[in-house]
Each structure stands twice: as structure tokens, then as C-alpha cells.
Design a protein around this motif. Structure first.
Motif, PDB file in Angstrom:
ATOM      1  N   PRO A   2       0.819  -1.227   0.000  1.00  0.00           N
ATOM      2  CA  PRO A   2       0.000   0.000   0.000  1.00  0.00           C
ATOM      3  C   PRO A   2       0.845   1.266   0.000  1.00  0.00           C
ATOM      4  N   GLY A   3       1.934   1.263   0.781  1.00  0.00           N
ATOM      5  CA  GLY A   3       2.798   2.438   0.805  1.00  0.00           C
ATOM      6  C   GLY A   3       3.416   2.717  -0.545  1.00  0.00           C
ATOM      7  N   ALA A   4       3.895   1.669  -1.215  1.00  0.00           N
ATOM      8  CA  ALA A   4       4.507   1.843  -2.532  1.00  0.00           C
ATOM      9  C   ALA A   4       3.491   2.379  -3.524  1.00  0.00           C
ATOM     10  N   VAL A   5       2.287   1.815  -3.520  1.00  0.00           N
ATOM     11  CA  VAL A   5       1.252   2.247  -4.465  1.00  0.00           C
ATOM     12  C   VAL A   5       0.908   3.714  -4.251  1.00  0.00           C
ATOM     13  N   ARG A   6       0.730   4.119  -3.003  1.00  0.00           N
ATOM     14  CA  ARG A   6       0.374   5.520  -2.732  1.00  0.00           C
ATOM     15  C   ARG A   6       1.479   6.470  -3.168  1.00  0.00           C
ATOM     16  N   LEU A   7       2.723   6.113  -2.855  1.00  0.00           N
ATOM     17  CA  LEU A   7       3.843   6.976  -3.219  1.00  0.00           C
ATOM     18  C   LEU A   7       3.982   7.098  -4.730  1.00  0.00           C
ATOM     19  N   TRP A   8       3.845   5.991  -5.451  1.00  0.00           N
ATOM     20  CA  TRP A   8       3.979   6.040  -6.898  1.00  0.00           C
ATOM     21  C   TRP A   8       2.834   6.804  -7.545  1.00  0.00           C
ATOM     22  N   LYS A   9       1.636   6.652  -7.025  1.00  0.00           N
ATOM     23  CA  LYS A   9       0.519   7.436  -7.560  1.00  0.00           C
ATOM     24  C   LYS A   9       0.755   8.921  -7.325  1.00  0.00           C
ATOM     25  N   ASP A  10       1.293   9.243  -6.149  1.00  0.00           N
ATOM     26  CA  ASP A  10       1.592  10.646  -5.846  1.00  0.00           C
ATOM     27  C   ASP A  10       2.678  11.170  -6.788  1.00  0.00           C
ATOM     28  N   ALA A  11       3.673  10.347  -7.091  1.00  0.00           N
ATOM     29  CA  ALA A  11       4.728  10.758  -8.023  1.00  0.00           C
ATOM     30  C   ALA A  11       4.161  10.967  -9.423  1.00  0.00           C
ATOM     31  N   LEU A  12       3.311  10.050  -9.888  1.00  0.00           N
ATOM     32  CA  LEU A  12       2.755  10.146 -11.239  1.00  0.00           C
ATOM     33  C   LEU A  12       1.822  11.336 -11.391  1.00  0.00           C
ATOM     34  N   ALA A  13       1.243  11.796 -10.298  1.00  0.00           N
ATOM     35  CA  ALA A  13       0.365  12.969 -10.370  1.00  0.00           C
ATOM     36  C   ALA A  13       1.128  14.222 -10.779  1.00  0.00           C
ATOM     37  N   ARG A  14       2.441  14.198 -10.708  1.00  0.00           N
ATOM     38  CA  ARG A  14       3.260  15.366 -11.048  1.00  0.00           C
ATOM     39  C   ARG A  14       3.810  15.318 -12.469  1.00  0.00           C
ATOM     40  N   VAL A  15       3.552  14.237 -13.195  1.00  0.00           N
ATOM     41  CA  VAL A  15       4.174  14.065 -14.509  1.00  0.00           C
ATOM     42  C   VAL A  15       3.712  15.128 -15.495  1.00  0.00           C
ATOM     43  N   ASP A  16       2.435  15.403 -15.552  1.00  0.00           N
ATOM     44  CA  ASP A  16       1.935  16.384 -16.514  1.00  0.00           C
ATOM     45  C   ASP A  16       2.578  17.750 -16.298  1.00  0.00           C
ATOM     46  N   ALA A  17       2.690  18.161 -15.046  1.00  0.00           N
ATOM     47  CA  ALA A  17       3.317  19.454 -14.752  1.00  0.00           C
ATOM     48  C   ALA A  17       4.789  19.456 -15.150  1.00  0.00           C
ATOM     49  N   LEU A  18       5.471  18.349 -14.946  1.00  0.00           N
ATOM     50  CA  LEU A  18       6.881  18.254 -15.315  1.00  0.00           C
ATOM     51  C   LEU A  18       7.062  18.308 -16.824  1.00  0.00           C
ATOM     52  N   LEU A  19       6.180  17.636 -17.560  1.00  0.00           N
ATOM     53  CA  LEU A  19       6.255  17.688 -19.025  1.00  0.00           C
ATOM     54  C   LEU A  19       6.009  19.097 -19.535  1.00  0.00           C
ATOM     55  N   ALA A  20       5.020  19.774 -18.955  1.00  0.00           N
ATOM     56  CA  ALA A  20       4.698  21.130 -19.395  1.00  0.00           C
ATOM     57  C   ALA A  20       5.825  22.112 -19.097  1.00  0.00           C
ATOM     58  N   ALA A  21       6.513  21.893 -17.967  1.00  0.00           N
ATOM     59  CA  ALA A  21       7.576  22.817 -17.563  1.00  0.00           C
ATOM     60  C   ALA A  21       8.925  22.441 -18.139  1.00  0.00           C
ATOM     61  N   HIS A  22       9.018  21.304 -18.842  1.00  0.00           N
ATOM     62  CA  HIS A  22      10.292  20.804 -19.383  1.00  0.00           C
ATOM     63  C   HIS A  22      11.336  20.693 -18.275  1.00  0.00           C
ATOM     64  N   ALA A  23      10.894  20.306 -17.070  1.00  0.00           N
ATOM     65  CA  ALA A  23      11.799  20.215 -15.931  1.00  0.00           C
ATOM     66  C   ALA A  23      12.657  18.963 -15.973  1.00  0.00           C
ATOM     67  N   VAL A  24      12.197  17.950 -16.699  1.00  0.00           N
ATOM     68  CA  VAL A  24      12.933  16.690 -16.867  1.00  0.00           C
ATOM     69  C   VAL A  24      12.927  16.382 -18.357  1.00  0.00           C
ATOM     70  N   PRO A  25      14.041  15.935 -18.939  1.00  0.00           N
ATOM     71  CA  PRO A  25      14.021  15.556 -20.354  1.00  0.00           C
ATOM     72  C   PRO A  25      12.865  14.600 -20.631  1.00  0.00           C
ATOM     73  N   PRO A  26      12.089  14.852 -21.694  1.00  0.00           N
ATOM     74  CA  PRO A  26      10.857  14.072 -21.897  1.00  0.00           C
ATOM     75  C   PRO A  26      11.078  12.580 -22.045  1.00  0.00           C
ATOM     76  N   HIS A  27      12.181  12.171 -22.705  1.00  0.00           N
ATOM     77  CA  HIS A  27      12.428  10.736 -22.846  1.00  0.00           C
ATOM     78  C   HIS A  27      12.699  10.092 -21.498  1.00  0.00           C
ATOM     79  N   GLU A  28      13.423  10.804 -20.632  1.00  0.00           N
ATOM     80  CA  GLU A  28      13.712  10.272 -19.298  1.00  0.00           C
ATOM     81  C   GLU A  28      12.442  10.204 -18.461  1.00  0.00           C
ATOM     82  N   LEU A  29      11.665  11.264 -18.480  1.00  0.00           N
ATOM     83  CA  LEU A  29      10.441  11.291 -17.684  1.00  0.00           C
ATOM     84  C   LEU A  29       9.462  10.215 -18.137  1.00  0.00           C
ATOM     85  N   ARG A  30       9.307  10.054 -19.444  1.00  0.00           N
ATOM     86  CA  ARG A  30       8.376   9.034 -19.944  1.00  0.00           C
ATOM     87  C   ARG A  30       8.847   7.630 -19.570  1.00  0.00           C
ATOM     88  N   ALA A  31      10.147   7.385 -19.659  1.00  0.00           N
ATOM     89  CA  ALA A  31      10.670   6.062 -19.295  1.00  0.00           C
ATOM     90  C   ALA A  31      10.418   5.772 -17.823  1.00  0.00           C
TER      91      ALA A  31
END
Length: 475
Positions: A166-195
Motif C-alpha cells: 500500500p505504501g509503494a502504491v500511494r507513493l507512486w501514484k503521488d509521483a505520477l500525479a506530477r508528470v503532466d506538470a513536469l512535461l509542461a515545464a520541461h523540468a525533466v528531459p521528456p524521454h527520461e520522464l516518460r521512461a
């Protein structure tokens, strides 16, 4: 060429009355040191670390001319590559052997995050979590989506390793909730973030396939097995190992020449490794160049990683359609050219071998085992925890399959397995040790050594009753 480092090494060595061979310690380092002292080559940073340790001096004495802040930034970038490529020992050593003048900048979140990722890959979970928790908290307070994404992702892996699904699932869901913002801000190279994001989605598919979540308190008992995360790449048709492509016929010279050239082409991982080797040579004398080289290597690494994960996704989607064909030859060849996680391939092999042995398919397990051992000989000696555990599991499965295939060797195999279990490393997977004990119980009973079998029954019982660590931090 800047030879100040070579001169510094020679001055410190001669002041201590040490010969070049005394300082080097082995033939390979001797040639490298000779080249560095004579100014014929730049010194790779790992070599400088070993030299400083042998001389009993801080690394500052050898890299005094380097800009400490630039060196720190370049070291972080090289270490980030190393963590992703399966070299966490080197990443940790580089980050913990920097000039004292860079201490005032070591509070950087990027430095602590990279060090924590290296420590987790090495199995030092307590130290890693101690760094990651405050990082995640401060990143959330500062709305730093990048640091939060990486910290939450690493914390999720730490929780999964400890059995807290349960802890892993919650943490990963919380991490994935930030992906769209990271893609929009180009804060992480897109190929790295998508992988990285695709990898989390596939792990969530393993642990919570229907998106039901874990809203009830964690009630996992100590007898339950650790969660099994699927290997990153597992071909849909694993009953037969991938065969070599057909050879060009003798009367097609141009086709044969093309085949030879294609076979000699370096894989993407090899190109990335050479770029980082060059970065390590420039790290102490030209940090800006080293950082640029490490960034190029990281781009290649994550492009390949993305190809791997897409192949894994394709294989998993095929499982939903029994009538679908297996991975195409083109996709398989593309994967092999871009493979950057060879340790994960070995893990995929060992999972398939264990499943075949459990189902009594000894011949199939033997075929897969031969392919896995051949692959293991070709793989680099990676020091990340997953690769080490895969090799350890392969050693156990080799004995298990041999026991079934070669009855005359059973007595010697039983002794080998007992030695394997007694010397089982602390970093090894607890499930693998239990499997070894279960095999010993059965093998000793078959040999009518009931006293020995009883000892391993008791050991197995103790392993199953081993208490879990306390419930960890979860956002």
C-alpha cells in the motif's frame, strides 16, 4: 594537456618513497598511472579516488585546480547516469569523494537526491530513506515537482522492497500525479520522464491492476511473500530462447558484408558507457566538458530505456489477447540494439526458469538456464542490487535444475546448496533464501538425512517468523 594532476601524484608519491607499482597496486592501474604522471592521458576520477586513498590524502590535493562548484555539478550528472546504468557503487564513491571546498554547496537537493538513489540501489535503505523523506517533504512545501517526483519514486521502491505494497502504491501514484506538470515545464528531459513514468505504471499494474487502491490498513502478515515486480522486459514467447538471425548465404557477398558490419556495430549501451568513461577522464580537469558528456550519455541511456519499457508494454498487452502473435522480429532486434538494462534481462530469465521448475517443466527450464548462463557471461559486472540478486538466483536455479537432470550428482549438489545457504549474503532476497531452505529440506529427506532436514525446517520456520520492519513513512 593539463598535467598538473600527474605532477601532483608524482610529487606526493616520491615524497612517501613509493614506486609507481606500489601506488598502483595492479598492472592495469600501473599503466594508467604511468600515462597520467607522464601527461599522456587524463586521469579517470575513480582512479584519483583510489590514488588519494592509497596516499592517505584528501582528494583536494589532486584536484586543487578544479572549480569546486563546477566539479560538484558535473559529479552529480555523472552519478545520475551511473545510478540509471547500474553503477551505484561508483556513483556513491564519486559523490562522497569531492573537494572540501564544495561542502558549502552539498546541501543542494540534487546532490542529496542523487546520493539517496545510489544508496537505495546498493540496498542501504535506511540511509536512503533518511535522505529521501525530508527531501520529499521540502519539495512538496516548495512546489518543486521535479525533486518530489524523484523522491516519491525512490521511496516507493524502498517501501516495495520492505513489503509495504500500500505504501509503494500511494507513493507512486503521488509521483505520477506530477508528470503532466513536469512535461509542461520541461523540468525533466521528456524521454527520461516518460521512461521513468512508464516503469511506474507497469509496476502499479503488477501491484494494483484494477486501480482499487489500498484504503484499508496494511495487514500483510510475516508469512506473506514480498511483492514480485515483473522484469522490465519479458518476451511473450519465452518457451524458446531468441534464436540468432539467419546467416547470409555464401553467394551473397554484399549481404554478408552488411551482416558483418551490423554485428560489429556497438549497442547503444556501449556508446553511452564510452561517453561516461570520457566524462570521468575530464571530471577533474574540465567539469563543464564532463557534464556535457554525461548529459549526452544520459540521453542515450533513457532513449534506450524507453525502448525497453515500450517493448515490455507491448509484451504485456499481447498477454490480454491469447490469439495475438508474439513480439515481431523487428521489435526484438530493436530491443537488443538499444538494451541498456542487461541486469533486468537476467532477472526476466530467472523468473521464467523458476516458474518452469515449479511447474515441473525441467527440459524447458534447462533450455532457459543455458541461455541465461550464456547471457550472464556477456553482461557487464553490474553492481546494482537487482543485478546482484539476479546472479544469485541464477546460481541457485542452476543447482536446482542440475539436481533434477543429473541424479548421480545429487549428494555433491546438496553439499553445494548447504554452503550456498550458509554463506547467503545480507543483501540477498529473503524469498530466495527460503527457497534454498525448502530445497534442502526435500533433498536431505530424500537422502534419508532426517536430522539435517529437521534443522532446515527449523531454520525455515525462523525465516518465516522474521518480524517486518516498522511501517514506514507514507504521504
Amino acid at each position: 594537456m593539463d598535467v598538473s594532476i600527474g605532477e601532483a601524484i608524482r610529487t606526493l608519491r616520491t615524497a612517501r618513497g613509493m614506486s609507481l607499482a606500489d601506488l598502483a597496486g595492479d598492472a592495469e592501474s600501473l599503466q594508467a598511472l604511468d600515462d597520467v604522471e607522464s601527461g599522456r592521458a587524463l586521469a579517470p576520477y575513480p582512479l584519483l579516488i583510489r590514488v588519494a586513498d592509497r596516499l592517505g590524502e584528501p582528494i583536494d590535493k589532486l584536484v586543487a585546480g578544479a572549480d569546486p562548484h563546477g566539479l560538484l555539478q558535473a559529479a552529480i550528472r555523472v552519478a545520475q547516469y551511473d545510478v540509471a546504468a547500474g553503477h551505484p557503487h561508483r556513483a556513491r564513491d564519486i559523490l562522497t569523494h569531492l573537494p572540501g571546498a564544495s561542502f558549502h554547496t552539498r546541501s543542494l537537493s540534487e546532490y542529496r537526491l542523487t546520493l539517496a538513489r545510489a544508496l537505495r540501489a546498493l540496498g542501504d535503505e535506511e540511509e536512503a530513506v533518511a535522505l529521501l523523506v525530508p527531501l520529499a517533504e521540502s519539495a512538496q512545501s516548495a512546489n518543486d515537482a521535479r525533486i518530489a517526483f524523484y523522491a516519491l519514486r525512490e521511496l516507493g521502491f524502498a517501501e516495495c522492497d520492505r513489503g509495504n505494497v500500500p505504501g509503494a502504491v500511494r507513493l507512486w501514484k503521488d509521483a505520477l500525479a506530477r508528470v503532466d506538470a513536469l512535461l509542461a515545464a520541461h523540468a525533466v528531459p521528456p524521454h527520461e520522464l516518460r521512461a521513468l513514468a512508464l516503469e511506474l505504471y507497469l509496476h502499479l499494474d503488477d501491484l494494483d491492476p484494477h486501480g482499487e487502491g489500498f484504503d484499508v490498513p496494511w495487514r500483510r502478515s510475516s508469512l506473506d511473500s514480498q511483492p514480485r515486480l515483473r522484469a522490465a522486459f519479458a518476451p511473450a514467447d519465452t518457451a524458446k530462447p531468441l534464436s540468432r538471425p539467419p546467416r547470409a548465404p555464401a553467394d551473397r557477398p554484399y549481404l554478408a558484408a552488411a551482416e558483418r558490419m551490423a554485428n560489429a556495430a556497438p549497442a547503444l549501451f556501449a556508446v553511452a558507457e564510452e561517453l561516461v568513461a570520457d566524462a570521468l577522464r575530464h571530471l577533474a580537469v574540465d567539469p563543464a566538458q564532463a557534464r556535457a558528456l554525461a548529459e549526452q550519455a544520459s540521453i542515450l541511456l533513457f532513449v534506450g530505456r524507453l525502448a525497453e519499457i515500450e517493448a515490455s508494454l507491448h509484451a504485456r498487452l499481447l498477454e490480454s489477447f491469447p490469439g495475438a502473435s508474439r513480439l515481431s522480429a523487428r521489435l526484438q532486434r530493436g530491443y537488443l540494439m538499444t538494451a541498456v538494462s542487461p541486469g533486468r534481462d537476467l532477472a526476466a530469465f530467472t523468473d521464467e526458469i523458476a516458474q518452469a521448475l515449479d511447474e515441473g517443466e525441467i527440459d524447458r527450464a534447462w533450455t532457459l538456464l543455458e541461455s541465461a548462463k550464456a547471457a550472464a557471461e556477456e553482461l557487464p559486472d553490474l553492481d546494482d542490487l537487482a543485478a546482484r540478486r539476479a546472479r544469485l538466483k541464477l546460481a541457485l536455479l542452476d543447482m536446482e535444475a542440475a539436481y533434477a537432470k543429473r541424479p548421480r550428482e545429487r549428494a555433491s549438489l546438496c553439499k553445494r546448496l548447504a554452503a550456498f545457504e550458509q554463506s547467503f549474503p545480507e543483501w540477498g532476497d529473503a524469498l530466495l533464501r527460503r527457497r534454498a531452505c525448502q530445497l534442502l529440506v526435500r533433498w536431505l529427506a530424500e537422502a534419508r538425512d532426517f536430522e539435517g532436514a529437521l534443522r532446515y525446517v527449523q531454520k525455515l520456520d525462523a525465516l518465516c517468523r522474521e518480524p517486518r520492519p516498522p511501517a514506514p513513512f507514507v504521504f
